[in-house]
Enzyme design. Structure first.
Site, PDB file in Angstrom:
ATOM      1  N   ASP A 126       0.824  -1.204   0.000  1.00 31.33           N
ATOM      2  CA  ASP A 126       0.000   0.000   0.000  1.00 31.33           C
ATOM      3  C   ASP A 126       0.865   1.263   0.000  1.00 31.33           C
ATOM      4  OD1 ASP A 126      -2.283  -1.517   0.035  1.00 31.33           O
ATOM      5  OD2 ASP A 126      -2.710  -1.232   2.159  1.00 31.33           O
ATOM      6  N   ASP A 127       0.211   2.395  -0.303  1.00 28.25           N
ATOM      7  CA  ASP A 127       0.823   3.736  -0.210  1.00 28.25           C
ATOM      8  C   ASP A 127       1.862   4.025  -1.284  1.00 28.25           C
ATOM      9  OD1 ASP A 127      -0.781   3.924   2.011  1.00 28.25           O
ATOM     10  OD2 ASP A 127       0.838   3.641   3.455  1.00 28.25           O
ATOM     11  N   HIS A 156      -7.328   3.507   2.039  1.00 25.20           N
ATOM     12  CA  HIS A 156      -6.228   4.014   2.849  1.00 25.20           C
ATOM     13  C   HIS A 156      -6.659   4.145   4.317  1.00 25.20           C
ATOM     14  CE1 HIS A 156      -2.563   6.119   3.730  1.00 25.20           C
ATOM     15  NE2 HIS A 156      -3.139   7.297   3.941  1.00 25.20           N
TER      16      HIS A 156
END
Length: 278
Positions: A13-14, A134
């Protein structure tokens, strides 16, 4: 007893949060430790992340963001229930409090998510392989017009989702193996399990570079991101997964599914964007 065969998607992620996050995620992908990434389109390094994804042919999804930084859609230019007076998202806890109080307007949620999907298409020139949330905002009742790890118009998702118990400093080969073993307990005997591991590998952000409009947060700047990168790329984890009969794969390696199929893991899958939008 030998485990049933497990196909594991490892999602970082991110992607797009900062140049050092991008560097670590690409390193993990090229090492074969990560098989999928989720892009923050409002991240400070989203443009370079998209270029890296194209260059290295990285399966990339949308990391839909309702809690950190500046919006992508029309809320950027006016008042919104999603934003503070300063024009930023409310933060992880602030967003939760607003949802609990009934202060979040769902039409504004949908508008912002559709804008982020449009921005993804501009950056990558294609649809995302998946959409996820998120800072886990997707698990909040009333916050999400849909769900945590929704897949594309050829529906593919895993039986189980793990990673909440292996995040940051808690990640280890033993914990990852244990999370998968727990998911397998819900699987029928002899069932060939598919699972997704959420991960946050990368090199620590160095302020002021990074973030989604407000600079990098404390977790991004901590050693825990590097710890995840080291665990994921270490021979210990690979050996443990091989011993447990786990095979790494990407989402497109999985068979398509019908709604209702799957085994509950650490998060539950529900519908978000209509297939026509993806």
């Amino acid at each position: 007893m030998a485990w049933p065969r497990v196909k594991l998607v490892v999602t970082a992620d991110d992607f797009g949060y900062c140049p050092r996050r991008n560097e670590g995620i690409v390193e993990a992908f090229l090492a074969g430790a990560v098989t999928s990434v989720s892009l923050l389109v409002n991240g400070a390094a989203a443009d370079s992340a998209a270029e890296l994804a194209r260059r290295h042919h990285i399966p990339t999804g949308l990391h839909a963001n309702l809690s950190e930084g500046r919006p992508v859609g029309s809320a950027l230019h006016g008042a919104s229930s999603l934003l503070s007076p300063e024009g930023f998202f409310l933060g992880k806890m602030g967003f939760r409090e607003a949802v609990a109080a009934g202060d979040v307007a769902l039409p504004q949620v949908r508008e912002e998510l559709e804008a982020q999907l449009g921005r993804f298409r501009e950056l990558l020139g294609r649809n995302p392989t998946h959409v996820d949330g998120h800072q886990h905002v997707h698990v909040l009742p009333g916050a999400w017009v849909g769900g945590p790890r929704q897949r594309s118009s050829m529906p593919r998702w895993t039986d189980a989702f793990v990673g909440l118990s292996t995040c940051g400093r808690h990640m280890s080969a033993h914990r990852v193996s244990g999370a998968l073993a727990q998911a397998l307990e819900a699987s029928p005997t002899g069932h060939s399990l598919t699972a997704e591991l959420m991960a946050h590998p990368g090199y620590p952000s160095v302020p002021p570079a990074g973030g989604c409009g407000e600079g990098p947060d404390a977790f991004s700047c901590s050693w825990e991101r590097l710890h995840e990168l080291r665990v994921l790329t270490a021979p210990t984890l690979r050996a443990r997964l091989a011993q447990d009969g786990v095979e790494l794969c990407a989402l497109h390696d999985l068979d398509s599914k019908r709604s209702g199929e799957g085994i509950p893991g650490e998060a539950t899958l529900v519908t978000f964007l209509e297939p026509s939008q993806l």
